[in-house]
Design an enzyme around this catalytic site. Structure first.
Site, PDB file in Angstrom:
ATOM      1  N   GLU A   1     -57.653 110.244  54.221  1.00 40.77           N
ATOM      2  CA  GLU A   1     -58.978 109.831  54.671  1.00 40.77           C
ATOM      3  C   GLU A   1     -59.147 110.145  56.155  1.00 40.77           C
ATOM      4  O   GLU A   1     -58.227 109.893  56.945  1.00 40.77           O
ATOM      5  CB  GLU A   1     -59.178 108.327  54.451  1.00 40.77           C
ATOM      6  CG  GLU A   1     -60.614 107.900  54.733  1.00 40.77           C
ATOM      7  CD  GLU A   1     -60.838 106.395  54.561  1.00 40.77           C
ATOM      8  OE1 GLU A   1     -61.930 106.004  54.139  1.00 40.77           O
ATOM      9  OE2 GLU A   1     -59.918 105.612  54.880  1.00 40.77           O
TER      10      GLU A   1
ATOM     11  N   GLY B   1     -54.375 101.459  60.709  1.00 41.26           N
ATOM     12  CA  GLY B   1     -53.636 100.252  60.395  1.00 41.26           C
ATOM     13  C   GLY B   1     -53.077 100.304  58.993  1.00 41.26           C
ATOM     14  O   GLY B   1     -51.906 100.032  58.747  1.00 41.26           O
ATOM     15  N   ALA B   2     -53.954 100.680  58.035  1.00 42.43           N
ATOM     16  CA  ALA B   2     -53.547 100.781  56.644  1.00 42.43           C
ATOM     17  C   ALA B   2     -54.593 101.607  55.905  1.00 42.43           C
ATOM     18  O   ALA B   2     -55.668 101.900  56.432  1.00 42.43           O
ATOM     19  CB  ALA B   2     -53.411  99.403  56.009  1.00 42.43           C
ATOM     20  N   MET B   3     -54.268 101.984  54.650  1.00 36.72           N
ATOM     21  CA  MET B   3     -55.148 102.855  53.870  1.00 36.72           C
ATOM     22  C   MET B   3     -55.110 102.457  52.403  1.00 36.72           C
ATOM     23  O   MET B   3     -54.043 102.207  51.841  1.00 36.72           O
ATOM     24  CB  MET B   3     -54.700 104.309  54.043  1.00 36.72           C
ATOM     25  CG  MET B   3     -55.451 105.302  53.180  1.00 36.72           C
ATOM     26  SD  MET B   3     -57.220 105.328  53.596  1.00 36.72           S
ATOM     27  CE  MET B   3     -57.878 106.023  52.082  1.00 36.72           C
ATOM     28  N   GLU B   4     -56.305 102.457  51.785  1.00 34.70           N
ATOM     29  CA  GLU B   4     -56.487 101.915  50.442  1.00 34.70           C
ATOM     30  C   GLU B   4     -56.272 102.926  49.333  1.00 34.70           C
ATOM     31  O   GLU B   4     -56.951 102.884  48.294  1.00 34.70           O
ATOM     32  CB  GLU B   4     -57.903 101.338  50.317  1.00 34.70           C
ATOM     33  CG  GLU B   4     -59.029 102.370  50.380  1.00 34.70           C
ATOM     34  CD  GLU B   4     -59.560 102.650  51.778  1.00 34.70           C
ATOM     35  OE1 GLU B   4     -60.667 103.197  51.890  1.00 34.70           O
ATOM     36  OE2 GLU B   4     -58.861 102.308  52.751  1.00 34.70           O
ATOM     37  N   ASN B   5     -55.343 103.861  49.477  1.00 32.35           N
ATOM     38  CA  ASN B   5     -55.093 104.799  48.394  1.00 32.35           C
ATOM     39  C   ASN B   5     -54.983 104.034  47.073  1.00 32.35           C
ATOM     40  O   ASN B   5     -54.265 103.040  46.973  1.00 32.35           O
ATOM     41  CB  ASN B   5     -53.790 105.566  48.632  1.00 32.35           C
ATOM     42  CG  ASN B   5     -53.727 106.180  50.014  1.00 32.35           C
ATOM     43  OD1 ASN B   5     -54.577 106.964  50.395  1.00 32.35           O
ATOM     44  ND2 ASN B   5     -52.706 105.802  50.763  1.00 32.35           N
TER      45      ASN B   5
ATOM     46  N   HIS C   1     -57.535  93.061  52.680  1.00 34.08           N
ATOM     47  CA  HIS C   1     -58.576  94.068  52.948  1.00 34.08           C
ATOM     48  C   HIS C   1     -58.353  95.301  52.080  1.00 34.08           C
ATOM     49  O   HIS C   1     -59.274  95.815  51.436  1.00 34.08           O
ATOM     50  CB  HIS C   1     -58.544  94.425  54.436  1.00 34.08           C
ATOM     51  CG  HIS C   1     -59.507  95.495  54.854  1.00 34.08           C
ATOM     52  ND1 HIS C   1     -60.575  95.247  55.685  1.00 34.08           N
ATOM     53  CD2 HIS C   1     -59.545  96.823  54.594  1.00 34.08           C
ATOM     54  CE1 HIS C   1     -61.237  96.369  55.909  1.00 34.08           C
ATOM     55  NE2 HIS C   1     -60.629  97.349  55.250  1.00 34.08           N
ATOM     56  N   GLU C   2     -57.110  95.791  52.065  1.00 34.30           N
ATOM     57  CA  GLU C   2     -56.824  97.009  51.306  1.00 34.30           C
ATOM     58  C   GLU C   2     -56.940  96.779  49.806  1.00 34.30           C
ATOM     59  O   GLU C   2     -57.383  97.660  49.065  1.00 34.30           O
ATOM     60  CB  GLU C   2     -55.437  97.548  51.664  1.00 34.30           C
ATOM     61  CG  GLU C   2     -55.233  97.868  53.137  1.00 34.30           C
ATOM     62  CD  GLU C   2     -56.321  98.752  53.733  1.00 34.30           C
ATOM     63  OE1 GLU C   2     -56.866  99.615  53.008  1.00 34.30           O
ATOM     64  OE2 GLU C   2     -56.650  98.570  54.926  1.00 34.30           O
TER      65      GLU C   2
ATOM     66  N   HIS D   1     -60.431  97.045  48.642  1.00 36.22           N
ATOM     67  CA  HIS D   1     -60.860  98.441  48.485  1.00 36.22           C
ATOM     68  C   HIS D   1     -60.607  98.984  47.085  1.00 36.22           C
ATOM     69  O   HIS D   1     -61.217  99.983  46.698  1.00 36.22           O
ATOM     70  CB  HIS D   1     -60.116  99.325  49.484  1.00 36.22           C
ATOM     71  CG  HIS D   1     -60.766  99.438  50.824  1.00 36.22           C
ATOM     72  ND1 HIS D   1     -62.069  99.859  50.995  1.00 36.22           N
ATOM     73  CD2 HIS D   1     -60.274  99.219  52.071  1.00 36.22           C
ATOM     74  CE1 HIS D   1     -62.352  99.880  52.285  1.00 36.22           C
ATOM     75  NE2 HIS D   1     -61.293  99.499  52.960  1.00 36.22           N
TER      76      HIS D   1
END
Length: 891
Positions: free
Chosen positions: A145, A289-293, A325-326, A329
């Site tokens: 992303e 910070g982080a990613m919602e794969n 949060h993730e 998503h």
């Protein structure tokens, strides 16, 4: 791709979207990772539906060498090789011509091979390093992303072009392979060109998803495992969290959060999580910070690691909110995805509100996250949105340079604030039901803003589209000015700007503002009228103004409120009472409003400082104190070069002393989170102000740790204050000790706290050492933390500016491929506060390509000029108030 670049004229500069001649349906993707050579290669078979006749395929590719292209036309049973292939680096597009036309309605399969390096860019398919018993080793993971899937494999890299995926990963047999879906087989793999012991892991076919959500990783990962049972179907799903072996023992809390929130989300949205598993991978090198794969969340160590033996409230909150949060998503963004990046807020605003507020409140109600939202999100959003250089929530994103820049507090925090306002207006139950309708109508598809408003309108029973369109399509927000008569109030809306009253051309928007009017009714109780909406420039509302009232009850709307001075004084007096009519949210919002209005010239700064002075006498809630601390620190940051005012502010900030006298320095297990955080705030604030007894106490505790190795006297929540204080007031001994902590930290939180110490050295020699250290030993993911601390240290603010300028070319080269460049530019310059500074910044960048950070550059220049205007307007007022306060307080 082994081909010459096309000329810039071959693709129109306005043609930022891929042509819709074909649509990908399915990717068969095989990736082979060589962690010894730090490279990867792969091959793909991409099934395409031809939408209209064409002789060429145009798709995305960046940094890859593509070969062996073959097109199999299933409809005509013909296989062709291309007549030409080329790459346009500017648009990151491959253009492949074929000898025969592809007919509309036919199906073709594009087959090709590709290879590329595992870079350290923290984007695309990249490498991360870790220390395995002192030896540096590597593993690989993806961050696609927003527009970096094209760096991992050739693809149609736009969110609307969803497809299914069958992914296979080839790797060394002693490593672990991860991807979005569950592994269905794993077996030995023989490779003629890659000697050694290899394996291939095949993963199940995915549902339709956008390219930016594709994920895979390879490395020596350890894991923890748990599961949850779906409340909707009774299905039991495995949950895992992966990390290198040195970090995995700190991952249990994040796994626990995931297990708790998943069933609650299913019930909240009435939609079952659709994948067979959900993993989290913790990375040592990570851009965001982080990613919602989908099915494989990724993020940095500080986002997911928590020391089980020494827990701090701030660290707990961070890990819980990021993991939640993730997971949010998985519905907002993954099941239902925005059609284009201009609707990014449909992902991020929702994940912020649902994941960090509504969900966390269900599992940790004692954290007061609904109130914390005002400090952490609403105020942050309004601070940025008060600039002329702001942008709408729904903002045009023609190319990758613009897309990367909108991952900001407007897409996240303002979007969440607007959604929170809508929930307060229609009622949370109807809001959530409307969200469920929206998600169900767009399962595995794409959506735009109107789809969301339609869902909530159906639930609420009335149309919200007109109200919400203005909030997401127009930049800025309103200030509501109040005038009084004995029997009414007259309210007027204008755009709020940090520089004061807007010019007519900047004041055209009329928002529909829920006013949430709180007033004293029968029995002396406060009642809230949620029906009143200010949808014109000015309106009159009947009201008995002899009784207490307040607009924007609970700070629910996205606006500031400007009262007559007498009314503001009455509200402030009521807010300061121990048994105040006004809620915690009201008091927090009041602090932010008064400071923002004063900084914009609608009131004197002394009015805001006096509000703090009055509230501090009775206020016991951490979140009100947090708001006051942050607002006062902002003023300290404006007058940072004025030694006299800085000294006066230091005395003013010693108002924390009574809290420290009451709470002490030691944390107790049975204390509330608010008490623990209030102690942290007071000690940190007093230490930053140089309060001698506090400085001495922190030095004593640090020296005890050095002498004995016993760190029990330094709570995790106090580490930042301790390390910063001892280096600031110490010398080489303290600096070297904190540096050793940074290099071998107990937790990621400890590591970040040590950065503050390294950046607050007093002696020029140690300052030099820190700047040299950044260039030689600091990981790219930590640069922004160093830049922020050095810029906010008044002793190194201008040195930070010089450092950025001196090393600009290198910094641009290292960070222009990820999202950190915006932060580095902003932190380096935004503390400046003169018109000469603004002109100097403009001069420095006038001959440079700023397309990757033009938004943040304009916002930074606005900040500098706003600071300069505030100094010119309010210096005398600030000096008069602080000198009088110091004399009366005998400080």
């Amino acid at each position: 791709m082994a081909a010459a670049a096309v000329s810039p004229s071959s693709v129109s500069p306005d043609e930022h979207r891929l042509p819709l001649d074909v649509k990908p349906v399915h990717y068969d993707l095989t990736i082979r990772t060589d962690l010894e050579k730090l490279e990867f290669d792969g091959w793909a078979a991409i099934k395409l539906n031809v939408q209209k006749e064409t002789t060429k395929l145009v798709f995305h590719s960046s940094g890859l060498e593509i070969s062996d292209i073959v097109l199999h036309n299933q409809s005509a049973n013909v296989t062709e090789k291309p007549t030409s292939q080329s790459l346009d680096p500017a648009t990151e597009r491959a253009i492949v011509e074929f000898p025969s036309s592809l007919q509309g309605g036919s199906t073709v399969v594009l087959q090709l091979k590709f290879q590329g390096p595992l870079t350290a860019d923290m984007m695309g398919y990249y490498r991360s390093s870790w220390k395995n018993e002192g030896k540096e080793e590597y593993y690989s993971l993806t961050q696609f992303e927003p527009t970096a899937a094209r760096r991992g494999f050739p693809c149609w890299d736009e969110p609307l072009l969803k497809a299914t995926y069958s992914i296979s990963l080839i790797s060394r047999s002693d490593s672990v392979n991860l991807s979005n879906m569950n592994a269905v087989s794993e077996e030995a793999y023989a490779s003629e060109d890659k000697p050694g012991d290899w394996k291939i892991t095949r993963f199940a076919k995915s549902p339709p998803m956008s390219t930016y959500l594709v994920a895979y990783a390879n490395g020596p990962f350890a894991h923890l495992e748990d599961s949850y049972v779906s409340p909707l179907s009774g299905t039991k799903r495995p949950l895992r969290i992966y990390a290198t072996k040195d970090s995995i023992h700190q991952a249990q809390f994040a796994l626990d959060i995931k297990r708790k929130v998943l069933p609650l989300y299913e019930k909240m949205f009435d939609i079952e999580y659709p994948l067979p598993k959900l993993d989290t991978l913790i990375a040592n090198d990570y851009d965001a910070g982080a990613m919602e794969n989908w099915g494989l969340i990724t993020g940095r160590t500080s986002s997911f690691c928590l020391d089980p033996t020494k827990v701090g409230v701030a660290a707990q909150k961070r890990v819980a909110s990021i993991q939640s949060h993730e997971v949010a998503h998985m519905w907002f963004g993954d099941i239902t995805t925005m059609a284009w990046w201009d609707n990014l807020y449909l992902n991020e605003g929702f994940a912020t509100l649902m994941g960090e507020i509504m969900m966390i409140d269900k599992i940790y109600p004692e954290w007061n996250v609904h109130s914390e939202f005002i400090n952490d999100h609403l105020n942050r959003a309004l601070s940025l949105d008060a600039k002329l250089s702001s942008h709408p929530i729904e903002v045009e994103c023609p190319d990758a340079n613009q897309i990367n820049q909108i991952f900001d507090s407007l897409s996240y925090s303002k979007a969440a604030s607007v959604l929170r306002m809508l929930a307060a207006y229609v009622g949370e139950e109807k809001f959530l039901h409307g969200v469920s309708i929206y998600l169900k109508e767009h399962l595995f598809g794409n959506s735009v803003s109107s789809d969301l408003w339609d869902g909530i309108s159906k639930s609420a029973g009335h149309d919200v589209t007109t109200m919400m369109n203005t909030w997401v399509s127009k930049m800025g927000f309103p200030v509501v000015t109040v005038k009084e008569t004995p029997k009414s109030i007259i309210v007027r809306q204008d755009r709020f700007l940090e520089t004061g009253h807007p010019e007519e051309k900047d004041n055209q928007t009329i928002w529909q503002i829920p006013l949430f009017l709180a007033h004293v009714g029968e029995g002396g109780k406060l009642q809230v009228d949620r029906s009143i909406v200010l949808n014109e420039r000015e309106m009159t509302i009947p009201l008995d103004t002899s009784k207490p009232y307040k607009l924007n009850s609970d700070t629910s709307s996205v606006c500031r409120v400007l009262y007559p001075p007498e009314r503001l004084s009455q509200i402030a007096q009521e807010a300061a009472k121990k048994d105040s009519l006004f809620s915690l949210n009201d008091r927090i919002g009041l602090v932010h409003d008064v400071f923002a209005l004063a900084k914009a010239g609608h009131a004197e700064i002394s009015t805001a400082l006096d509000l703090v002075n009055n509230l501090r006498k009775e206020e016991e809630e951490f979140l009100v104190w947090q708001g006051m601390r942050d607002k006062v620190n902002e003023l300290v940051g404006v007058w940072w070069e004025d030694d006299h005012i800085h000294d006066l502010f230091c005395r003013f900030r010693r108002m924390y002393s009574p809290i420290i006298a009451k709470l002490g320095y030691d944390y107790k297990d049975d204390e509330s989170p608010s008490i623990k955080q209030l102690r942290t705030l007071a000690v940190g604030g007093a230490a930053a102000a140089g309060d001698p007894p506090v400085v001495a106490e922190l030095q004593k505790r640090f020296n005890h740790m050095l002498a004995t190795g016993d760190d029990s006297g330094i709570a995790l929540d106090l580490e930042s204050a301790v390390y910063t204080t001892v280096v600031k007031h110490g010398g080489k001994k303290e600096y070297d000790a904190v540096k050793a902590i940074f290099e071998n930290p107990r937790t990621p939180t400890t590591r970040q706290a040590a950065v503050g110490g390294l950046c607050y050295a007093s002696s020029p020699e140690l300052v030099d050492q820190t700047f040299k250290y950044i260039l030689t030993d600091v990981k790219e993911q930590d640069y922004y933390i160093f830049f922020a601390n050095l810029a906010f240290n008044r002793s190194t603010t201008r040195r930070m500016v010089s450092f950025l300028k001196e090393h600009y070319d290198d910094i641009y080269e290292r960070f222009s491929k990820n999202t950190q460049l915006n932060l580095l530019i902003s932190y380096s310059f935004k503390r400046l506060a003169t018109e000469a500074d603004a002109k100097d910044v403009e001069e420095f960048f006038k001959d440079k390509d700023v397309s990757k950070f033009n938004l943040v550059l304009h916002q930074t220049l606005d900040t500098i000029r706003s600071n300069a205007a505030l100094i010119e307007r309010s210096t005398d007022d600030v000096v008069r108030y602080l000198e009088s306060w110091a004399q009366n307080a005998k400080m």
